[in-house]
Design an enzyme around this catalytic site. Structure first.
Site, PDB file in Angstrom:
ATOM      1  N   THR A  83      -1.634   3.450  -2.095  1.00  0.00           N
ATOM      2  CA  THR A  83      -2.849   2.342  -1.895  1.00  0.00           C
ATOM      3  C   THR A  83      -4.057   2.332  -3.565  1.00  0.00           C
ATOM      4  O   THR A  83      -3.749   3.510  -4.158  1.00  0.00           O
ATOM      5  CB  THR A  83      -3.709   3.669  -1.022  1.00  0.00           C
ATOM      6  OG1 THR A  83      -4.655   3.941  -1.018  1.00  0.00           O
ATOM      7  CG2 THR A  83      -4.046   5.036  -1.830  1.00  0.00           C
ATOM      8  N   CYS A 196      -6.348  -4.204  -2.470  1.00  0.00           N
ATOM      9  CA  CYS A 196      -6.596  -3.504  -1.656  1.00  0.00           C
ATOM     10  C   CYS A 196      -4.959  -3.841  -1.357  1.00  0.00           C
ATOM     11  O   CYS A 196      -4.490  -4.403  -0.521  1.00  0.00           O
ATOM     12  CB  CYS A 196      -7.476  -3.677  -0.146  1.00  0.00           C
ATOM     13  SG  CYS A 196      -7.022  -2.738   1.107  1.00  0.00           S
TER      14      CYS A 196
END
Length: 235
Positions: A83, A196
């Site tokens: 992430t 992202c």
């Protein structure tokens, strides 16, 4: 081959792509029946999302450090945090573990430098776009970072949290992101970082006119390089 330690679940949809990309890269490089040696610690994203929106980064750091230690204790040789946003906790994770940590922004910056680009747009959660933890790494590589205006940052953030992490893909949201990227291109962006790990679910290289830096793919493939060649310059 070193064992890649993965911290996933943020969201599990993008973590599954990490696993796929890592194994495909190992097979591409080694051939035959080869696959990656890996260990996965997967967190409950509901707990993470709750702490993020309470701005409780101490609580988030505790969870990330705990996950990193789990990987280390389980025998992982390096840590990959699947992430972008949670790399805000990377300093504490590095301090509290003894195995290499592959930072997603360093891996991405290496790829941008190889393309000889100097001005890059950054899309991601509001945390990634607005806080300095990600942009400062890119600036260390002499990369000028530009981000969308306030309203567009809010749109991107909502697309990520209200749609992509829930596995929802909407054409209207793709159009919104393409519009935002075009604005940043007009401001001089030579490429765009999909900062992202869910954004590549929506935006593909053919969707825009400037090069796209898919941080999920970049991070996963750098992890394989480290596992096979011990490329410590990416740490």
């Amino acid at each position: 081959m070193k064992t890649i330690g993965l911290i996933g679940g943020m969201s599990w949809e993008s973590s599954a792509i990490y696993y796929e990309l890592i194994n495909k890269k190992v097979k591409e490089l080694l051939g035959g029946f080869h696959s990656a040696k890996s260990i996965l610690v997967s967190v409950d994203f509901a707990e993470i999302e709750n702490l993020q929106h309470k701005d409780d980064w101490n609580g988030l750091q505790e969870l990330m450090v705990k996950s990193a230690k789990q990987l280390e204790n389980a025998g992982a040789d390096l840590i990959v945090l699947c992430t972008n946003t949670m790399h805000l906790c990377s300093e504490e994770m590095i301090k509290n573990t003894k195995i290499p940590f592959l930072h997603i922004a360093n891996a991405t910056a290496d790829t941008i430098v190889a393309k000889k680009m100097k001005k890059i747009a950054l899309l991601g959660t509001k945390f990634t776009m607005e806080k300095d933890f990600y942009k400062n790494v890119l600036k260390d590589y002499d990369i000028d970072v530009i981000i969308p205006e306030d309203n567009d940052r809010e749109i991107i953030h909502k697309i990520i949290y209200d749609e992509l992490v829930l596995g929802k893909i909407y054409e209207s949201s793709k159009s919104a992101l393409k519009r935002i990227i075009k604005i940043l291109e007009d401001k001089g962006a030579e490429g765009v970082i999909l900062g992202c790990t869910e954004l590549p679910l929506l935006i593909k290289p053919d969707d825009v006119d400037i090069p796209v830096f898919d941080t999920t793919r970049i991070h996963a493939e750098k992890a394989v390089e480290m596992a096979l060649k011990d490329e410590r310059q990416y740490i």
